[in-house]
Design a protein around this motif. Structure first.
Motif, PDB file in Angstrom:
ATOM      1  N   GLY A  29      22.012  -6.954   9.110  1.00 15.65           N
ATOM      2  CA  GLY A  29      23.257  -7.658   8.873  1.00 15.65           C
ATOM      3  C   GLY A  29      23.338  -8.153   7.445  1.00 15.65           C
ATOM      4  N   LEU A  30      24.553  -8.375   7.018  1.00 13.57           N
ATOM      5  CA  LEU A  30      24.798  -8.803   5.650  1.00 13.57           C
ATOM      6  C   LEU A  30      26.055  -9.651   5.612  1.00 13.57           C
ATOM      7  CD1 LEU A  30      27.303  -6.788   4.344  1.00 13.57           C
ATOM      8  CD2 LEU A  30      25.511  -5.162   4.911  1.00 13.57           C
ATOM      9  N   VAL A  31      26.236 -10.317   4.504  1.00 14.36           N
ATOM     10  CA  VAL A  31      27.441 -11.107   4.293  1.00 14.36           C
ATOM     11  C   VAL A  31      28.083 -10.646   2.989  1.00 14.36           C
ATOM     12  CG1 VAL A  31      28.417 -13.410   3.921  1.00 14.36           C
ATOM     13  CG2 VAL A  31      26.535 -13.100   5.543  1.00 14.36           C
ATOM     14  N   LEU A  32      29.362 -10.322   3.072  1.00 16.60           N
ATOM     15  CA  LEU A  32      30.171  -9.985   1.906  1.00 16.60           C
ATOM     16  C   LEU A  32      31.028 -11.192   1.581  1.00 16.60           C
ATOM     17  CD1 LEU A  32      31.552  -6.571   3.229  1.00 16.60           C
ATOM     18  CD2 LEU A  32      29.680  -6.866   1.601  1.00 16.60           C
ATOM     19  N   THR A  33      31.166 -11.518   0.311  1.00 13.66           N
ATOM     20  CA  THR A  33      32.033 -12.619  -0.073  1.00 13.66           C
ATOM     21  C   THR A  33      32.498 -12.461  -1.514  1.00 13.66           C
ATOM     22  OG1 THR A  33      32.338 -15.017   0.042  1.00 13.66           O
ATOM     23  CG2 THR A  33      30.217 -14.224  -0.830  1.00 13.66           C
ATOM     24  N   ARG A  34      33.483 -13.268  -1.892  1.00 11.35           N
ATOM     25  CA  ARG A  34      33.988 -13.231  -3.258  1.00 11.35           C
ATOM     26  C   ARG A  34      32.861 -13.597  -4.219  1.00 11.35           C
ATOM     27  NH1 ARG A  34      37.977 -16.343  -0.470  1.00 11.35           N
ATOM     28  NH2 ARG A  34      39.942 -15.209  -0.280  1.00 11.35           N
ATOM     29  N   GLY A  35      32.769 -12.830  -5.303  1.00 10.53           N
ATOM     30  CA  GLY A  35      31.794 -13.122  -6.343  1.00 10.53           C
ATOM     31  C   GLY A  35      32.491 -13.462  -7.641  1.00 10.53           C
ATOM     32  N   GLN A  36      31.702 -13.869  -8.609  1.00  7.83           N
ATOM     33  CA  GLN A  36      32.239 -14.176  -9.930  1.00  7.83           C
ATOM     34  C   GLN A  36      32.725 -12.883 -10.580  1.00  7.83           C
ATOM     35  OE1 GLN A  36      31.274 -17.416  -8.499  1.00  7.83           O
ATOM     36  NE2 GLN A  36      32.275 -17.593 -10.442  1.00  7.83           N
ATOM     37  N   GLU A  37      33.588 -12.993 -11.558  1.00 12.31           N
ATOM     38  CA  GLU A  37      34.142 -11.866 -12.306  1.00 12.31           C
ATOM     39  C   GLU A  37      34.826 -10.831 -11.412  1.00 12.31           C
ATOM     40  OE1 GLU A  37      31.505 -14.093 -14.539  1.00 12.31           O
ATOM     41  OE2 GLU A  37      30.662 -12.685 -13.103  1.00 12.31           O
ATOM     42  N   ALA A 117      34.727   0.718 -10.114  1.00 15.72           N
ATOM     43  CA  ALA A 117      33.952   1.418 -11.146  1.00 15.72           C
ATOM     44  C   ALA A 117      34.504   1.171 -12.544  1.00 15.72           C
ATOM     45  CB  ALA A 117      33.895   2.910 -10.844  1.00 15.72           C
ATOM     46  N   THR A 118      35.817   1.199 -12.701  1.00 17.83           N
ATOM     47  CA  THR A 118      36.418   0.972 -14.024  1.00 17.83           C
ATOM     48  C   THR A 118      36.162  -0.456 -14.491  1.00 17.83           C
ATOM     49  OG1 THR A 118      38.116   2.631 -13.595  1.00 17.83           O
ATOM     50  CG2 THR A 118      38.576   1.027 -15.342  1.00 17.83           C
ATOM     51  N   ALA A 119      36.319  -1.418 -13.594  1.00 16.86           N
ATOM     52  CA  ALA A 119      36.071  -2.825 -13.957  1.00 16.86           C
ATOM     53  C   ALA A 119      34.617  -3.025 -14.361  1.00 16.86           C
ATOM     54  CB  ALA A 119      36.444  -3.743 -12.791  1.00 16.86           C
ATOM     55  N   TRP A 120      33.683  -2.398 -13.639  1.00 17.38           N
ATOM     56  CA  TRP A 120      32.258  -2.516 -13.974  1.00 17.38           C
ATOM     57  C   TRP A 120      31.982  -1.912 -15.350  1.00 17.38           C
ATOM     58  CZ3 TRP A 120      28.044  -5.003 -13.821  1.00 17.38           C
ATOM     59  CH2 TRP A 120      26.849  -4.424 -14.266  1.00 17.38           C
ATOM     60  N   ASN A 121      32.502  -0.730 -15.606  1.00 22.27           N
ATOM     61  CA  ASN A 121      32.270  -0.087 -16.901  1.00 22.27           C
ATOM     62  C   ASN A 121      32.840  -0.917 -18.043  1.00 22.27           C
ATOM     63  OD1 ASN A 121      30.844   2.064 -15.806  1.00 22.27           O
ATOM     64  ND2 ASN A 121      32.702   3.243 -15.446  1.00 22.27           N
ATOM     65  N   TYR A 123      33.309  -4.219 -18.002  1.00 25.17           N
ATOM     66  CA  TYR A 123      32.455  -5.413 -18.088  1.00 25.17           C
ATOM     67  C   TYR A 123      31.161  -5.092 -18.825  1.00 25.17           C
ATOM     68  CZ  TYR A 123      29.352  -9.181 -16.608  1.00 25.17           C
ATOM     69  OH  TYR A 123      28.453 -10.214 -16.604  1.00 25.17           O
ATOM     70  N   LEU A 124      30.518  -3.999 -18.425  1.00 20.82           N
ATOM     71  CA  LEU A 124      29.242  -3.628 -19.020  1.00 20.82           C
ATOM     72  C   LEU A 124      29.393  -3.327 -20.509  1.00 20.82           C
ATOM     73  CD1 LEU A 124      26.289  -3.248 -18.304  1.00 20.82           C
ATOM     74  CD2 LEU A 124      26.792  -0.848 -17.780  1.00 20.82           C
ATOM     75  N   GLU A 125      30.439  -2.621 -20.868  1.00 21.21           N
ATOM     76  CA  GLU A 125      30.682  -2.310 -22.283  1.00 21.21           C
ATOM     77  C   GLU A 125      30.843  -3.593 -23.097  1.00 21.21           C
ATOM     78  OE1 GLU A 125      34.140  -0.169 -24.921  1.00 21.21           O
ATOM     79  OE2 GLU A 125      33.651   0.712 -22.970  1.00 21.21           O
ATOM     80  N   GLU A 126      31.573  -4.552 -22.529  1.00 17.96           N
ATOM     81  CA  GLU A 126      31.795  -5.819 -23.226  1.00 17.96           C
ATOM     82  C   GLU A 126      30.507  -6.639 -23.346  1.00 17.96           C
ATOM     83  OE1 GLU A 126      33.922 -10.052 -22.183  1.00 17.96           O
ATOM     84  OE2 GLU A 126      34.943  -8.229 -21.517  1.00 17.96           O
ATOM     85  N   LYS A 127      29.660  -6.617 -22.328  1.00 17.98           N
ATOM     86  CA  LYS A 127      28.492  -7.500 -22.290  1.00 17.98           C
ATOM     87  C   LYS A 127      27.212  -6.903 -22.878  1.00 17.98           C
ATOM     88  CE  LYS A 127      30.858 -10.689 -20.316  1.00 17.98           C
ATOM     89  NZ  LYS A 127      31.276 -11.857 -21.073  1.00 17.98           N
ATOM     90  N   GLU A 128      27.142  -5.582 -23.037  1.00 14.12           N
ATOM     91  CA  GLU A 128      25.902  -4.973 -23.518  1.00 14.12           C
ATOM     92  C   GLU A 128      25.523  -5.427 -24.923  1.00 14.12           C
ATOM     93  OE1 GLU A 128      24.865  -0.868 -21.246  1.00 14.12           O
ATOM     94  OE2 GLU A 128      26.494  -0.761 -22.709  1.00 14.12           O
TER      95      GLU A 128
END
Length: 143
Positions: A29-37, A117-121, A123-128
């Motif tokens: 079992g797992l719990v999904l919830t709103r995360g930051q960003e 996927a687009t949001a992650w890419n 974010y990663l580009e901005e933070k790297e």
């Protein structure tokens, strides 16, 4: 511990096949919830219990604590993966995270995170760059 980056797809029923490396930890079992960003946090039941205990320690007199806990818990959904390792992401969380068909599921230590996927890419580009320039003052004893 959740590590790595995986690129599953969301099916037409709003289901995600969990990365094979994560299935053992989440099989009960797992719990999904709103995360930051605007991502979705994925906790094992055990780890979510720890997070909830920490929240119980927050002062009820703090408006910011109350607001955070309300938003965090009101979007939480406990799920059990099916035999194929699929889990349904509730509509409210898909909307919150702006999920399209292409996803990025990343390991973040005590949790996994589900990103569009687009949001992650983006974010990663901005933070790297900031990551590569981080010095010991930001994370004493780690770097």
């Amino acid at each position: 511990m959740f590590l790595g980056t995986h690129s599953p797809r969301l099916d037409e029923k709003g289901r995600l096949i969990l990365p094979a490396k994560f299935r053992d930890e989440l099989s009960d079992g797992l719990v999904l919830t709103r995360g930051q960003e605007r991502c979705i946090y994925v906790f094992s039941q055990r780890e979510f219990g720890k997070v909830h205990e920490q929240m119980r320690e927050a002062p009820i007199s703090s408006r910011q604590s109350r607001d955070y806990i309300r938003v965090f818990l009101s979007g939480a959904s406990d799920e059990v993966p099916d035999k194929q390792g699929r889990v349904t992401i509730p509509s409210i969380l898909r909307t919150y995270a702006g999920l399209d068909r292409e996803l990025a599921v990343i390991g973040a230590g005590n949790r996994a995170e589900i990103w569009d996927a687009t949001a992650w890419n983006d974010y990663l580009e901005e933070k790297e760059t900031a990551f590569s320039e981080t010095d010991e003052d930001a994370l004493p004893g780690i770097i």
